[in-house]
Design a protein around this motif. Structure first.
Motif, short mmCIF file in Angstrom:
data_model
loop_
_atom_site.label_atom_id
_atom_site.label_comp_id
_atom_site.label_asym_id
_atom_site.label_seq_id
_atom_site.Cartn_x
_atom_site.Cartn_y
_atom_site.Cartn_z
N SER A 75 -11.81 -10.16 1.00
CA SER A 75 -10.45 -9.67 0.81
C SER A 75 -10.13 -8.45 1.66
N ARG A 76 -8.97 -8.50 2.29
CA ARG A 76 -8.43 -7.33 2.98
C ARG A 76 -7.25 -6.73 2.23
N PRO A 96 -3.12 -0.45 -4.75
CA PRO A 96 -3.70 -1.22 -3.65
C PRO A 96 -4.75 -0.40 -2.91
N SER A 97 -5.68 -1.09 -2.29
CA SER A 97 -6.68 -0.46 -1.43
C SER A 97 -6.62 -1.10 -0.06
N GLU A 98 -6.88 -0.31 0.97
CA GLU A 98 -6.89 -0.84 2.33
C GLU A 98 -8.29 -1.22 2.79
N ARG A 99 -9.27 -1.16 1.89
CA ARG A 99 -10.65 -1.47 2.29
C ARG A 99 -10.87 -2.98 2.36
N TRP A 100 -11.71 -3.37 3.28
CA TRP A 100 -12.13 -4.77 3.39
C TRP A 100 -13.31 -4.95 2.44
N THR A 152 0.81 -1.21 0.00
CA THR A 152 0.00 0.00 0.00
C THR A 152 0.85 1.26 0.00
N ALA A 153 2.15 1.12 0.17
CA ALA A 153 3.03 2.28 0.12
C ALA A 153 3.26 2.75 -1.32
#
Length: 271
Positions: free
Chosen positions: A38-39, A21-25, A6-7
């Motif tokens: 997916s996380r 990338p996404s940090e959403r669940w 995610t960086a």
């Protein structure tokens, strides 16, 4: 740790894809069956497509429900060559999933969204909120701002709306939409239709058609009776396609914009 950190910022592939990338669940379901949980989802933008989709690490997908596609399509999803049919509760959904040829996205699987394409998974969630049609674009803003501008709408020289209390909706990549109170619209010149569309930012829209003699596409007027909270200010108001009518703002006649909706409006006229 997921290889797609995610960086990293928005990146491109030789095939013309953009991804990040996404940090959403994110979860995707077919009926009561969770097919994706997916996380570590990845947002993907295909060339020429204005909205993103998700791709997911294989380990976060129910691969036991996937079958090699019996009739894989060609020329879709940026040259993807590996497609899967999805089998859930004795129902086989053809070409419901695929992989991208891009090296950066190796090991990831994408899915069709039923509400967008008429096939694929029929319900999706980001965290605990259900989302519709397609993922929300993190690089897109939608702001609904009350205004005291003088807005008029004309069709073939007839003023069909005249207000000093519009709500202006600013949405990245689209022309400003002018939402007008019903009391300031000539509803006697409009006919409600059974057409509906969904938007992940605004909700479900209902439509009206112009019933005058002018050559105007059907479903040229829309409104959100129950908009999503972020655009609550447009509740019950009506908007006209700038692409198909004349809009005058503070005595300035606006040029009709050219957007991807022009093609949609033309296809409606053809029917």
């Amino acid at each position: 740790m997921n290889a797609l950190s995610t960086a990293e910022s928005l990146r491109s592939t030789p095939e013309g894809l953009l991804w990040e990338p996404s940090e959403r669940w994110v979860r995707g379901r077919k009926g009561d069956v969770t097919v994706v949980d997916s996380r570590h989802p990845v947002l993907v933008w295909e060339p020429g497509v204005p909205v993103p989709l998700y791709a997911f690490p294989r380990e976060e997908v129910r691969e036991d429900l996937l079958r090699p596609a019996k009739n894989p399509p060609t020329g879709t999803h940026t040259g993807s060559r590996v497609f899967y049919d999805l089998e859930v509760a004795d129902e086989l959904l053809e070409n419901a999933a695929w992989t991208f040829p891009a090296h950066d996205l190796a090991g990831h699987i994408a899915f069709e969204w039923f509400q967008r394409t008429g096939k694929g998974l029929d319900s999706w969630y980001e965290e605990d909120e259900e989302i519709f049609i397609h993922p929300r674009d993190p690089h897109k803003r939608v702001d609904a701002l009350p205004s005291s501008r003088h807005v008029q709408v004309e069709i073939a020289g007839t003023v069909v709306a005249d207000t000093h209390r519009p709500v202006l909706l600013f949405e990245t990549g689209l022309p400003t939409r002018y939402y007008i109170p019903r009391e300031d619209v000539r509803l006697d010149l409009l006919t409600p239709t059974d057409h509906h569309t969904g938007c992940p930012y605004k909700g479900t829209a209902e439509y009206w058609s112009w019933h005058g003699k002018a050559d105007v596409p059907p479903n040229v007027v829309w409104g959100y009776p129950v908009p999503l909270p972020a655009v609550a200010a447009v509740k019950g108001l009506l908007a006209f396609y700038n692409e198909a009518v004349d809009i005058i703002v503070d005595d300035e006649r606006l040029e009709r914009p050219v957007t991807h909706f022009n093609k949609t409006l033309s296809s409606r006229s053809a029917h």
